[in-house]
Design an enzyme around this catalytic site. Structure first.
Site, PDB file in Angstrom:
ATOM      1  N   SER A   1      44.038  39.350  37.360  1.00  0.00           N
ATOM      2  CA  SER A   1      42.886  39.027  38.191  1.00  0.00           C
ATOM      3  C   SER A   1      41.942  38.130  37.398  1.00  0.00           C
ATOM      4  O   SER A   1      41.977  38.104  36.166  1.00  0.00           O
ATOM      5  CB  SER A   1      42.148  40.310  38.593  1.00  0.00           C
ATOM      6  OG  SER A   1      40.938  39.996  39.265  1.00  0.00           O
ATOM      7  N   HIS A   2      41.079  37.445  38.104  1.00  0.00           N
ATOM      8  CA  HIS A   2      40.037  36.651  37.455  1.00  0.00           C
ATOM      9  C   HIS A   2      38.985  37.547  36.816  1.00  0.00           C
ATOM     10  O   HIS A   2      38.187  37.081  36.010  1.00  0.00           O
ATOM     11  CB  HIS A   2      39.385  35.718  38.470  1.00  0.00           C
ATOM     12  CG  HIS A   2      40.232  34.549  38.816  1.00  0.00           C
ATOM     13  ND1 HIS A   2      41.381  34.658  39.549  1.00  0.00           N
ATOM     14  CD2 HIS A   2      40.094  33.245  38.497  1.00  0.00           C
ATOM     15  CE1 HIS A   2      41.925  33.465  39.674  1.00  0.00           C
ATOM     16  NE2 HIS A   2      41.161  32.585  39.048  1.00  0.00           N
TER      17      HIS A   2
END
Length: 136
Positions: free
Chosen positions: A13-14
């Site tokens: 994920s970011h």
């Protein structure tokens, strides 16, 4: 799997917090999933928002148990980073696959399926099938 090999799961994920939270949720919904090797690779090395090839590579190495590694991502550059690592050929363990699946639902399906001892193809199929989960 009777040979001791198991599919590993990497959640990219970011956001480090999002990756850790989805990993925690998926493992909890898999009955604790303590035996499933799951790693979160979120954010950048300095704790910022983004993706890191180094964090992804390290996470994949940490969950590699010889039966392949399923990598699920959240958004655009996370996908591109994993594709680049796969193209380079030596940055990720053999048998690593980028799985086209919704991030949360796919992660849960992948971890539950891996916990049952399924092979990489079955883990990928379960995660991909999560696109069909209807909420209404």
């Amino acid at each position: 799997m009777s040979d001791g090999k198991q599919v590993g799961i990497v959640l990219v994920s970011h956001s480090a917090q999002v990756a850790r939270s989805v990993a925690e949720l998926a493992k909890a919904l898999a009955g604790g999933g303590a035996s499933v090797p799951v790693a979160a690779a979120g954010g950048t090395e300095d704790g910022g928002i983004g993706t890191s090839a180094e964090l992804i590579s390290a996470a994949a190495a940490s969950v590699d148990r010889g039966a392949g590694v399923a990598v699920l991502t959240d958004l655009g550059s996370a996908v591109l980073t994993v594709k680049t690592l796969l193209a380079e050929g030596d940055e990720l363990p053999d048998g690593t696959r980028l799985v086209d699946a919704p991030f949360v639902e796919g992660a849960v399906a992948a971890v539950v399926t891996a916990a049952a001892g399924a092979d990489l193809a079955a883990v990928e199929a379960a995660a991909t099938e999560a696109y069909a989960y209807r909420k209404v």
